[in-house]
Structures are given as structure tokens and as C-alpha cells.
Design a protein around this motif. Sequence first.
Motif, mmCIF file in Angstrom:
data_model
loop_
_atom_site.group_PDB
_atom_site.id
_atom_site.type_symbol
_atom_site.label_atom_id
_atom_site.label_comp_id
_atom_site.label_asym_id
_atom_site.label_seq_id
_atom_site.Cartn_x
_atom_site.Cartn_y
_atom_site.Cartn_z
ATOM 1 N N TYR A 192 75.029 97.919 44.270
ATOM 2 C CA TYR A 192 74.793 98.033 42.827
ATOM 3 C C TYR A 192 74.995 96.681 42.143
ATOM 4 O O TYR A 192 74.229 96.305 41.254
ATOM 5 N N ARG A 193 76.009 95.948 42.562
ATOM 6 C CA ARG A 193 76.269 94.623 41.988
ATOM 7 C C ARG A 193 75.057 93.710 42.191
ATOM 8 O O ARG A 193 74.646 92.990 41.274
ATOM 9 N N HIS A 194 74.485 93.765 43.383
ATOM 10 C CA HIS A 194 73.311 92.931 43.677
ATOM 11 C C HIS A 194 72.155 93.279 42.743
ATOM 12 O O HIS A 194 71.477 92.382 42.219
ATOM 13 N N ILE A 195 71.938 94.573 42.515
ATOM 14 C CA ILE A 195 70.846 95.004 41.643
ATOM 15 C C ILE A 195 71.093 94.579 40.201
ATOM 16 O O ILE A 195 70.219 94.031 39.526
ATOM 17 N N LEU A 196 72.318 94.806 39.711
ATOM 18 C CA LEU A 196 72.624 94.516 38.312
ATOM 19 C C LEU A 196 72.607 93.014 38.033
ATOM 20 O O LEU A 196 72.106 92.570 36.991
ATOM 21 N N MET A 197 73.141 92.206 38.956
ATOM 22 C CA MET A 197 73.120 90.770 38.755
ATOM 23 C C MET A 197 71.687 90.249 38.716
ATOM 24 O O MET A 197 71.388 89.265 38.029
ATOM 25 N N GLY A 198 70.794 90.917 39.458
ATOM 26 C CA GLY A 198 69.383 90.547 39.397
ATOM 27 C C GLY A 198 68.791 90.820 38.026
ATOM 28 O O GLY A 198 67.947 90.054 37.530
ATOM 29 N N GLU A 199 69.214 91.912 37.394
ATOM 30 C CA GLU A 199 68.725 92.224 36.051
ATOM 31 C C GLU A 199 69.220 91.224 35.018
ATOM 32 O O GLU A 199 68.571 91.000 33.996
ATOM 33 N N LEU A 200 70.380 90.630 35.252
ATOM 34 C CA LEU A 200 70.936 89.673 34.301
ATOM 35 C C LEU A 200 70.293 88.292 34.423
ATOM 36 O O LEU A 200 70.502 87.444 33.560
ATOM 37 N N ASP A 201 69.541 88.068 35.478
ATOM 38 C CA ASP A 201 68.880 86.777 35.694
ATOM 39 C C ASP A 201 67.399 86.916 35.356
ATOM 40 O O ASP A 201 66.608 87.396 36.170
ATOM 41 N N LEU A 202 67.013 86.501 34.156
ATOM 42 C CA LEU A 202 65.618 86.627 33.740
ATOM 43 C C LEU A 202 64.704 85.705 34.537
ATOM 44 O O LEU A 202 63.497 85.934 34.605
ATOM 45 N N GLY A 203 65.272 84.660 35.137
ATOM 46 C CA GLY A 203 64.476 83.807 36.012
ATOM 47 C C GLY A 203 63.985 84.569 37.226
ATOM 48 O O GLY A 203 62.843 84.389 37.672
ATOM 49 N N GLN A 204 64.836 85.442 37.756
ATOM 50 C CA GLN A 204 64.436 86.268 38.891
ATOM 51 C C GLN A 204 63.376 87.275 38.475
ATOM 52 O O GLN A 204 62.410 87.509 39.208
ATOM 53 N N GLU A 205 63.531 87.866 37.290
ATOM 54 C CA GLU A 205 62.517 88.800 36.796
ATOM 55 C C GLU A 205 61.176 88.098 36.628
ATOM 56 O O GLU A 205 60.122 88.654 36.962
ATOM 57 N N ALA A 206 61.195 86.870 36.123
ATOM 58 C CA ALA A 206 59.958 86.110 35.944
ATOM 59 C C ALA A 206 59.287 85.838 37.286
ATOM 60 O O ALA A 206 58.061 85.960 37.431
ATOM 61 N N ALA A 207 60.093 85.470 38.282
ATOM 62 C CA ALA A 207 59.535 85.200 39.612
ATOM 63 C C ALA A 207 58.932 86.468 40.217
ATOM 64 O O ALA A 207 57.867 86.429 40.850
ATOM 65 N N ASN A 208 59.599 87.611 40.020
ATOM 66 C CA ASN A 208 59.060 88.882 40.523
ATOM 67 C C ASN A 208 57.726 89.202 39.859
ATOM 68 O O ASN A 208 56.771 89.625 40.519
ATOM 69 N N ALA A 209 57.666 89.011 38.539
ATOM 70 C CA ALA A 209 56.436 89.296 37.804
ATOM 71 C C ALA A 209 55.298 88.398 38.295
ATOM 72 O O ALA A 209 54.147 88.854 38.442
ATOM 73 N N ALA A 210 55.603 87.128 38.549
ATOM 74 C CA ALA A 210 54.580 86.204 39.040
ATOM 75 C C ALA A 210 54.055 86.640 40.401
ATOM 76 O O ALA A 210 52.854 86.536 40.690
ATOM 77 N N GLN A 211 54.951 87.147 41.264
ATOM 78 C CA GLN A 211 54.535 87.610 42.589
ATOM 79 C C GLN A 211 53.635 88.843 42.471
ATOM 80 O O GLN A 211 52.600 88.938 43.145
#
Length: 551
Positions: A192-211
Motif C-alpha cells: 500500500y505504501r508503494h501505491i500511495l507514494m506513487g500517487e504523491l509523485d505527479l512526475g510518476q503520473e506524468a510518465a505513466n500517462a506518456a506511456q
Amino acid sequence: MKRLARLLTIFTMLARYRLDQLLPDHAATRPLKWLIRLHPAAWGASTASHPWARARIAMEELGPVFIKFGQLLSTRHDLLPEEAIEDLSNLQDNVPPFGEQAAFDIIERELKGSIQTLYGSLERTPLASASVAQVHAGTLLDGREIVVKVIRPGIEKLVDSDLALLLTGARWLEKLAPETKRFHPVQVVTDYRHILMGELDLGQEAANAAQFRRNFDASPLLYVPDIHWNLSTSKVLTMERVYGVPVSDTEAMIKAGVNMEHISEIGVEIFFTQVFRDNFFHADMHPGNVLVNLKDPQNPQYLSLDCAIVGTLSKEERFLLARQLMALLDKDYEQIAILMVEAGWVPSHTRIHEFQNALRTVLEPVLERPLQEIEFGPVLIRLFQTARRFEMQALPQFVLLEKTLIHVEGLGRQLYPELDIWEIGRPLLENWIRDQIGPSAIAQTIKRNAPALIEQIPHIPKLAWDALQEMRKLSENQQKLLQQVEERHLGQIRRDRIITLLGLIGLTVGLSWGMNPDWLANWQQVPAGAWVSGAIGATLLLTRLRKSNDN
């Protein structure tokens, strides 16, 4: 001090909603139960509603970490009973905005400029607000419409503090109640920590969206908004604004003339394409994150938002998933049981036939119905609930996949109740399996590895020479070893022969010496030397004979 204050707040919530009723009746939990009941907040607290319904309200009041944790637990059919899943699925993540000026301050600090120089316009009133972030609408300097997502200030510290408390609680639970280890509470919190920390990093969300955007480039099925990288950081995300109706708004789609069967089938095709073709799937496909573009109602297109949570599977895991799904469709319960054991989902000591019979008892009444009437979500839930009796523990990526599949099927049947998810999914699965083991797959593997092979060609002569030298050295070493062994063997043979010869001599001398006719009548007159010589010879021969038998 802050952590202690937060712990007291959590404890007060446990008392206010009498959540001691959810704690197992165990020696380790009894003191905590009594402390909760003695808390003033528990005096007169209502227990009329179901404990899990009260737990949902408590989580909403405790904030984002507990809301997200509850949402994650709502997908764990392998851990929680159905009434818990049902209540936790209703968790709401709508919170008031954190302030217009605070959001603008974060944007200017992160992007190192003023709002006026960064954007053409930016609305001060948020378009939407949640526990982790809020969104503002605006335009770029060239007039293109955008939305700006901003992380809520101070959320990282709160998340770190609450996650630390959850992890401490999980460790405490495993230590005081060892039987709970089979549910892996520490691992659940860690995932759960891994998932939530990913949500707090908008850079990771941007990279996912680009993929996702690359994977569905020019696709008529799915559109992913473009990311403006020069206006994005880990706390600010600027992306293209898209328009559509929520996928749950069936009335609007019917009014626009959308073919509901077609739009539901598109959703299923997107899911299987993401999982098996791309190995990169959107793992948070609830209605709030999926819109439908109605510009061309005859050719509707899905719009994907909020790509913070994604899932991936290794090639071996995808093979496992495909084989499990095919076995489920073929009602091959033994194969399902074997695959779960091989995957490590249930312990290796599980009795296959017992597990197989349990699966058949639960699934057969459902799978005997016509295929188009079967809802796979409930089937999957029953499968997990049955496997829980056998200490099942699914991998995190499969839990995300299960949640996504249930969302996809639920949305699809909401759009078109007669949707047959397997009429679309089975051909895609069969084609994928064939592609992985057919000639084209071999050609692709060779093509993928060709650069590395070409790079090694100049080194092949040297590698071959080195290999020959190693073989020669090995052969020489083997010859030396064989020679040493042979020498030892020959030496041993010589020693054995000498011992045998000495034994025969000693025995012969003793017998010859002792066989004097004058001594045969009275054995006491036999010289001691004859006895000693004969005894030594006999001992040597017996020793040699015993050694020969041992060999």
C-alpha cells in the motif's frame, strides 16, 4: 510528539465508532479492547450499524491515508469477508479544497515563475478537489486549454506519519498474534505504501500517462491527454484538458445516439490490450477516471484520466494469468488448483484434490450458466474467498489486476447488461498465447537480440580459442587426476597383495610349525611361536577378506 498526538486521534476514532468489535478475540487484543471500551468517546457510542460501516466512516474522518488504505482493502477478497468489501467500497475521497492562494504559491515555487508568466490564465476556484491533490482549469500562453493538478501542502508528512503507524501496527499484530502472519499484514501495508507514494509523485503520473499515450497513439479506442513537461514537476502536473461525459452517464450517451453494446465492448478490448499486448494497465479505472468523447457518437472514444496507479506483469505472470483464465473457462478445476500452488498463491503442502473439490463446489453452480450470463467479477471474488481457506496470498500486481477487471466488467455491464466479456476476451487471449510461442515470437526474439549478437561477432574467434584452451586445461587436469587416482589404486593393490602374502606366510609357518606329530597328541606342547605366527597370519587374512567385502 506529533506522532503521539496522531496516535491518540486514531485511538479516539476506534473508541467513538466501537471498532473493538472488529478485533479478533485473542489474548493479544484483549487489553486493547478494554482500553477502547474505557475511553470516554466509547461511552454511549451507537453500535446499531454494522462494524465495517462504522469503520468506513472512521477512515473518512481520519483522512487520505486511511481512505486510500480502505479502498485498497476493498479489493482484497483474499483477506476480508464480503460484508467488509461491500462497506469499504463506498469510501468517499471528496474533501474541501485547501485554498486558492496556497495552490498558486505551490505552482509558482515549483515552476519558478509567476502565474501570469507561466500561463495565459488559471482559475482560482478548483475544478475538483480530493484528499491528495486538487485541479485548476486554465489556458497556456498560446490559448490551448489545460488543467493543473497540485499536490495538497503538507500531505507528505501526514502520509509518512500515518504509514509509519500502520506499519508499526502490522508488525505488532504479527508479533503478538503469529497466526495472522499467513495474511502478511506487514506486506499488505508495504504494498500500500508503494501505491500511495506513487500517487504523491505527479512526475510518476506524468510518465505513466506518456506511456499510455504512446501505447494508444492514433488509436480510435482510447485517447490520453498530452503532458506539458515544461510546466510539470513532482508536485505540479500540467496536462491537456479534454471533454467528455463520465462513463457512468448512460443517459447522456443514449441521448447522443451511442451504440451501448459497441462502447462496452471497446472497454473490454482496451483492458485486454493493456494487459497482454502492452503489459502496462491502468489500475484505477473507476468512473471518475474514465470519460467518453461524444464528438462522433457513431465512433465513441474513451478518455483516460489520472494515471497514477498502474500495473505490470512479467511474461511468466501473464502466461500464468492466461492459463488460469482459460482453465476457468474450460472448468478445469484441477488445473486452476495446480496453477495456484505453482504460483505460490497457496502453500506447497496444499492437497490438490481437496483444493480442487472446494473450487468445484463454489464455482460449478455459476459456471454452468450460459457464458453471457456469467459475471466474472463475482466468480473471481468467490475464487479468492475459497482460496482464502487454504491460506491464499495473491501477489500485489494480481490484486490490482483483479480490481481493474472487476471495474471494467462492472462498467461494461452498466453500459450494456448483456455484455459477454469472454466473447471478446477469449480470442484475444488465444491469439496472445499463440503469438508468444509461434514462429513470429521466435523471429521477434532474434530481432530483439540481434544488436547484441552482432556486437559479439568480432569476439567470437577469441571466445572460441579461450573455450578450447579451457577444454585443453580441463582435459590435462582430468588426466592428472586420473593418473593420481590410478597410482593410488595401484599402490593400494600392492599393499593388499603384501598383506595377503604376509598373512599366508604367517599362517603357513604357524601350521607347519605346529603340525609336528609329537605335538598333535598334546596341543599344549605346541611352541608359542607357532601359535603367534598362525594368529598373525589368520588376522591379516581376515582383515583383507573383510576389506574386500566392504569394497
